[in-house]
Design a protein around this motif. Structure first.
Motif, short mmCIF file in Angstrom:
data_model
loop_
_atom_site.label_atom_id
_atom_site.label_comp_id
_atom_site.label_asym_id
_atom_site.label_seq_id
_atom_site.Cartn_x
_atom_site.Cartn_y
_atom_site.Cartn_z
N UNK A 50 0.83 -1.19 0.00
CA UNK A 50 0.00 0.00 0.00
C UNK A 50 0.88 1.25 0.00
N UNK A 51 0.32 2.34 -0.52
CA UNK A 51 0.98 3.64 -0.45
C UNK A 51 0.40 4.45 0.70
N UNK A 52 1.00 5.59 0.97
CA UNK A 52 0.58 6.41 2.11
C UNK A 52 -0.71 7.17 1.88
N UNK A 53 -1.07 7.37 0.62
CA UNK A 53 -2.27 8.15 0.33
C UNK A 53 -3.53 7.31 0.53
N UNK A 54 -4.67 7.99 0.68
CA UNK A 54 -5.93 7.28 0.82
C UNK A 54 -6.22 6.45 -0.42
N UNK A 55 -5.96 7.01 -1.60
CA UNK A 55 -6.23 6.29 -2.84
C UNK A 55 -5.24 5.15 -3.07
N UNK A 56 -4.15 5.15 -2.32
CA UNK A 56 -3.12 4.13 -2.50
C UNK A 56 -3.22 2.99 -1.51
N UNK A 57 -4.37 2.86 -0.87
CA UNK A 57 -4.52 1.77 0.09
C UNK A 57 -4.71 0.41 -0.57
N UNK A 58 -5.06 0.41 -1.85
CA UNK A 58 -5.31 -0.86 -2.54
C UNK A 58 -4.97 -0.71 -4.01
N UNK A 59 -4.69 -1.86 -4.64
CA UNK A 59 -4.50 -1.95 -6.10
C UNK A 59 -3.39 -1.05 -6.62
#
Length: 580
Positions: free
Chosen positions: A249-258
């Motif tokens: 996962x990434x740190x951003x909200x949009x980066x929590x998945x996929x």
């Protein structure tokens, strides 16, 4: 058709289809318009040996108890292999069988050790050997997104071991925008946790007992690949992967998945496992809509299959009571019926009209994380038969959850425990699951977080009179049972290539609540005819199918169509013209 009526019909169909997705717990906000296609040409299959197969999911602790300790086990599965073979399925998928402190096993503390409550490595090898002798493949569920807090890697990390600290994700304080990986919520302390032995926080999206592994660390990937290839070398035939969207996962909200890194990771995992055994099945739980799940195909370098979560919810909605949508006097029953059939055709269209092999999607009605499908249709056997007919006639792979084939219910909805209750084999003590007086489902130690937990199994089985008919022994003896309906459908899927994998599918219009499809492969043509009404007969008008003599492949009965014919409530026929 008058313009006003055409607009009404269009809006109604869209409303119905949107309503069918209203309760879908997936991150898909796009409404699904009804398909304008009347014929579908299927993309080539993946040429995998797993194409369009039927998998039987077993919750090991609840399937069959061979030693009467109150827990299902591997030897219990071996004892019931003749039953599994009688279903005609191609493979069994076992819930996690590794050493774990929980009843469910998704928090592994030793990937190389079989949970002693389930048996031994030799037991598993015996299961593999006997299953293979029956032509049944074996899939293990190996959860790798996280481990148990008791896993040696995490224990070493808590002691500030330099190597193993980097096997997990740590932070001096939780990021302010953190939240669950499957949502947009902001709740840092829901996913960041702390132990007294270290001052910093560790990431665990599934809770404080299950710290996430840090797959950005190459050493983690290497160690996990050793685990996976160890079990491939033992002789398993496939691996089911849990929570595949969240490994990186990434740190951003949009980066929590996929994330792109996550997709690349799965490509590396595939390469390693396929290099070891090119026929090993890799099937992923991507709990999302079809568009997102399709990302994990990766042009053939990702998963062989993913589970299709949309399908269950769409079929459930089609069979639910939507009378409130049609209470207006302007809306006739025929419009209601057409909206249902449009929605069902859309299910076929969406899975077939893609740019990836259609056998990538594995459709199912039940699994261990969802309330039993039977409870969503009021335990109605005909509704369950209709759903099974839809599922097993789709030219994709399928998964059947243990007990689904007999209409197994559950004590209460909304709780994982009741979704995973013991199999009902007979009318004997504990429904034939075990002779123990104390079953695992009544052991409060497994549910320590629930201070209100009370034993429930004996009360449930003694007060539930449906158990008299919802068991394997009773339904085996009844020709028209749900169990025998499943067996007939699976046998046809296994033995008839046109039913299993047609080259084209054409929708045939009918004037009643009968859904009719024409499957074609080479010179063979089949007509699939399903009465979607569970409470009334429906008439198939003679103009829908050319007048001829047919064999119903599900029961081998001869049918002559020279006039309108009646279909019984929920009846499904697969018709093939008789030889002249």
């Amino acid at each position: 058709m008058p313009k006003g009526l055409m607009i009404t019909l269009t809006l109604l169909t869209l409303t119905f289809i949107c309503a069918c997705n209203e309760n879908l717990p997936l991150d898909n906000n796009e409404s699904q318009a009804s398909s304008n296609n009347s014929e579908l040409i299927l993309n080539p299959k993946s040429n995998s040996i797993w194409s369009n197969k039927v998998i039987y999911q077993i919750w090991v602790r609840s399937f069959y108890d061979s030693d009467n300790d109150g827990n299902g086990d591997i030897l219990g599965i071996i004892e019931k292999l003749d039953y599994i073979r009688s279903l005609g399925v191609d493979a069994i998928w076992l819930s996690p069988i590794f050493a774990s402190p929980s009843y469910h096993g998704y928090d592994v503390e030793d990937f190389y050790k079989i949970n002693p409550q389930y048996g031994t490595l030799d037991d598993l090898k015996n299961l593999l050997n006997k299953s293979h002798s029956y032509g049944i493949k074996v899939i293990l569920d190996i959860p790798i997104n996280h481990v148990s807090e008791h896993h040696p890697w995490f224990q070493k990390a808590l002691n500030n071991d330099k190597k193993y600290s980097d096997y997990f994700v740590w932070s001096n304080k939780p990021p302010s925008n953190a939240g669950t990986a499957w949502g947009n919520d902001i709740d840092p302390y829901k996913v960041w946790h702390k132990k007294n032995s270290r001052p910093d926080y560790y990431y665990g999206v599934f809770g404080w007992t299950q710290p996430d592994l840090n797959f950005k660390n190459p050493d983690v990937l290497n160690d996990i690949l050793k685990v996976l290839n160890y079990w491939v070398d033992i002789g398993i035939d496939g691996i089911r992967f849990d929570a595949v969207r969240y490994l990186i996962e990434d740190d951003s909200v949009s980066g929590r998945s996929d994330t792109k890194s996550n997709l690349n990771l799965w490509s590396k995992i595939r390469h390693s496992l396929k290099s070891n055994n090119q026929n090993i099945l890799l099937i992923g739980e991507a709990y999302t809509n079809l568009d997102n799940a399709s990302k994990y195909y990766l042009d053939g370098s990702g998963f062989d299959m993913v589970f299709d979560f949309e399908f269950r919810h769409q079929v459930e909605s089609i069979l639910s009571d939507y009378a409130s949508l049609y209470s207006s006097k302007r809306v006739s029953r025929s419009i209601h019926v057409n909206a249902i059939k449009d929605s069902l055709w859309n299910i076929f269209d969406k899975r077939i009209s893609t740019n990836i092999p259609h056998d990538y999607f594995n459709v199912f009605l039940n699994n261990h994380d969802l309330d039993r499908f039977s409870t969503s249709v009021e335990m109605h056997p005909l509704k369950q038969k209709i759903a099974a007919s839809i599922m097993l006639s789709m030219p994709v792979s399928n998964t059947i959850y243990y007990g689904e084939e007999i209409g197994l219910g559950q004590y209460r909805n909304g709780f994982d425990l009741y979704r995973r209750a013991p199999m009902q084999w007979s009318m004997d003590i504990n429904s034939g699951f075990s002779n123990s007086e104390y079953l695992w489902v009544d052991n409060s130690d497994w549910f320590y977080w629930d201070t209100s937990f009370l034993p429930w199994w004996k009360s449930y089985t003694s007060n539930n009179r449906q158990i008299d008919t919802i068991n394997v022994n009773s339904q085996t003896l009844k020709d028209e049972s749900l169990l025998n309906h499943y067996k007939s459908l699976i046998a046809l899927k296994r033995n008839n290539e046109t039913f299993n994998s047609p080259e084209s599918i054409k929708r045939i219009d009918t004037t009643s609540n009968i859904f009719c499809l024409k499957y074609t492969k080479g010179d063979e043509v089949l007509f699939l005819v399903l009465n979607l009404s569970h409470d009334r007969e429906e008439v198939l008008d003679s103009g829908a199918i050319s007048r001829n003599s047919f064999t119903n492949l599900l029961n081998r009965r001869l049918i002559t169509i020279d006039k309108n014919i009646k279909l019984d409530k929920g009846e499904f026929m697969v018709l093939k013209r008789t030889s002249s």
